[in-house]
Design an enzyme around this catalytic site. Structure first.
Site, PDB file in Angstrom:
ATOM      1  N   GLU A 188       0.885  -1.293   0.124  1.00 41.86           N
ATOM      2  CA  GLU A 188       0.382   0.040  -0.295  1.00 41.86           C
ATOM      3  C   GLU A 188       1.377   1.231   0.382  1.00 41.86           C
ATOM      4  OE1 GLU A 188      -3.443   2.222   2.787  1.00 41.86           O
ATOM      5  OE2 GLU A 188      -2.712   0.441   3.657  1.00 41.86           O
ATOM      6  N   ARG A 248       5.560 -12.452   9.379  1.00 42.27           N
ATOM      7  CA  ARG A 248       6.564 -11.197   9.384  1.00 42.27           C
ATOM      8  C   ARG A 248       8.165 -11.309  10.152  1.00 42.27           C
ATOM      9  NH1 ARG A 248       3.221  -6.851  10.985  1.00 42.27           N
ATOM     10  NH2 ARG A 248       5.818  -5.502  11.400  1.00 42.27           N
ATOM     11  N   LYS A 287       3.909   1.430  10.666  1.00 42.74           N
ATOM     12  CA  LYS A 287       4.263   2.469   9.568  1.00 42.74           C
ATOM     13  C   LYS A 287       4.109   3.696  10.538  1.00 42.74           C
ATOM     14  CE  LYS A 287       3.500   0.523   4.627  1.00 42.74           C
ATOM     15  NZ  LYS A 287       2.878   1.074   3.582  1.00 42.74           N
TER      16      LYS A 287
END
Length: 553
Positions: free
Chosen positions: A34, A262, A272
């Site tokens: 994204e 992850r 983020k």
């Protein structure tokens, strides 16, 4: 089938799929970020995995921007992500896509769900939807708008697209099962109203698909065979499969979602939201600050892309989350630089040293080895006045201090043995100059070249030295565990950056390009920062010489 480097559960699944003949057209993956921020070290693992799997199986990997939330997205992030992927050494060729490429088709798929009685327009607010959803132990409650007719839902959804309703007034939800043990399956929201201009489609749309809706459809449209996601998407997989089945995508043409752990790196902030807070709050110099765990930050600091790829290969692919020691990443960086970074001499905290018995005005050029790995030589100027590091001299030295001290001898790297005869201080008692003598017979090839002393130190000729700014970086956090705290700003390390403005470097590094790396002998690995100009060279410390990680750990 291609021969792969390291087996893991994902490659085992792909091998089985190929044996069963499920993907006769080849393996096709995608990396779907994204564009709402800069990529970090966790994304580097996903990039290496998705592009690496495609390479290993002679397949394809798309770069697809999940640009379905225009309130947070920007072209700046689109550009930075592409730069990061190229820097890591991967290419998407002509396969650059955006979820926004498919907005019209996604809208048509949503209409198809409505017509099948599998989607409805809901007037509940976000808080009300949350309250109706239930908990892990309690089933959800159906919305009072759940049983609207197909005709009414089609009318309302058309009017949503036409912009008749304000933000938050209505959403489109999948009609699945409000009693499902999986909360994602309790009538997932698939469209919301947002009167926001999109960076690619402008004002053409005021409704946007949610990620859970856009992701599987984009995968299916592009012919992705294996959709590799991190573990937080595991509970979303049933909806992924439900959506493609409900829309009639053929079984053999449906992507297969596979989840992997992850990358959590000790001492690294990979949220983020938190990274944006660091940037917008002025706690760092930008997204590419070398203290940041962003890929652009690692690039600016001087991490070689080959080292990052080697690190991602070394940590492997697992099914359960864990935290990797940052020392392991530094080990990969150090190993790569040790093989490829040329050696030079630098003095970070200089003090002048005068060889009183060396001829005034004379300069000689000594031969120095560039790299023990690749060989090569350079000529280093030597003269009467030199700089050495303040840490290499101690006036009241302990017994096992083998560097320079009053009356003591050391060898100057690539040069002569010297002896400290006098210490000169200013009125405040600070050392301003060391007066020494040198033994001219101790140079390589001289009569006393083999004379042994216990210490060897680096130096730079004062007349020829380049003055450089050197930035020394430490962890952004005082403690590695504090990055997970909500009030992590309070845990920032006030000493994460030290700037030295008067470092002295040998002249062989003049006019080197940003990103060029060197080993400063006995000091560490350093890279030229983009702030460098022809008149002002800036170095970032990449990593120190000492390795604190080993495979034996």
């Amino acid at each position: 089938m291609a021969e792969v480097k390291t087996s893991n559960f994902i490659r085992n699944i792909i091998d089985e799929d190929l044996r069963e003949g499920r993907h006769s057209s080849g393996i096709h993956t995608r990396f779907p970020p994204e564009p709402n921020g800069y990529l970090h070290v966790g994304h580097a693992k996903s990039i290496c995995l998705n592009f690496g799997v495609a390479e290993d199986y002679h397949g394809l990997c798309n770069l697809r921007f999940d640009d379905t939330n225009p309130t947070k997205e920007d072209v700046e992030y689109v550009d930075s992500i592409q730069e990061d992927i190229r820097w890591l050494g991967f290419s998407w060729a002509d396969r650059l896509f955006y979820a926004s490429d498919y907005f019209e088709r996604m809208y048509e798929y949503a209409v198809e769900l409505i017509k099948k009685g599998l989607a409805y327009v809901d007037d509940l607010s976000a808080d009300e939807i949350r309250a109706h959803r239930g908990t892990l132990t309690e089933p959800g409650r159906e919305s009072p708008y759940r049983n609207r007719s197909v005709e009414e839902n089609l009318d309302l959804f058309t009017r949503m697209r036409a912009g008749e309703f304000p933000d938050g007034a209505r959403v489109l939800r999948a009609k699945i099962d409000m009693t499902s043990p999986n909360l994602v399956m309790r009538d997932t929201v698939i469209y919301r109203i947002a009167h926001v201009s999109h960076h690619r489609t402008g004002d053409a749309w005021c409704i946007y698909p949610m990620y859970d809706f856009a992701h599987p459809l984009s995968d299916a449209i592009e012919g992705i065979t294996h959709s590799l996601c991190t573990l937080e998407f595991e509970e979303h997989r049933p909806f992924y499969d439900w959506l493609l089945e409900s829309l009639g995508f053929p079984t053999g043409a449906r992507p297969r979602q596979i989840e992997f752990a992850r990358l959590n790196l000790s001492g690294a902030i990979t949220s983020k939201r938190k990274l944006r807070e660091l940037v917008e709050g002025g706690h760092v110099r930008g997204w590419d600050d070398p203290r940041m765990p962003t890929i652009s930050g690692m690039r600016r600091r001087g991490y070689p892309p080959a080292a990052v790829r080697a690190f991602c290969e070394e940590i492997g692919v697992a099914k359960s989350n864990s935290t990797v020691d940052n020392a392991m990443l530094e080990h990969s960086v150090r190993d790569e630089l040790n093989q490829n970074a040329p050696r030079v001499m630098a003095v970070l905290r200089p003090v002048k040293l005068v060889l009183t018995n060396y001829p005034e005005g004379e300069t000689e050029y000594l031969v120095a080895e560039n790299s023990p790995t690749h060989g090569g030589q350079r000529y280093v100027p030597f003269g009467r006045e030199l700089y050495i590091d303040r840490e290499d001299f101690m006036e009241d030295a302990p017994k096992k201090f083998f560097r320079l001290k009053p009356g003591g001898e050391v060898r100057l790297k690539h040069a002569y043995i010297i002896k400290c005869e006098e210490v000169v201080k200013d009125a405040a008692g600070e050392i301003t100059e060391l007066r020494c003598t040198y033994d001219p017979e101790t140079r390589s090839g001289g009569a006393a070249a083999n004379r042994k002393v216990k210490g060897t130190i680096q130096w730079v000729a004062a007349e020829h030295a380049l003055t450089a700014e050197v930035r020394l970086y430490e962890s952004l956090l005082r403690d590695a565990s504090e990055g997970e705290e909500e009030h992590f700003i309070d845990a920032l390390n006030p000493h994460s950056l030290e700037i030295l403005t008067d470092a002295k470097i040998e002249p062989s590094v003049r006019l080197t390009a940003a990103g060029t790396s060197y080993q400063f002998l006995r000091v560490g690995y350093f890279a030229v920062d983009p702030d460098t100009t022809p008149d002002h060279i800036v170095f970032n410390r990449v990593v120190g010489l000492k390795d604190s990680w080993s495979k034996a750990k």
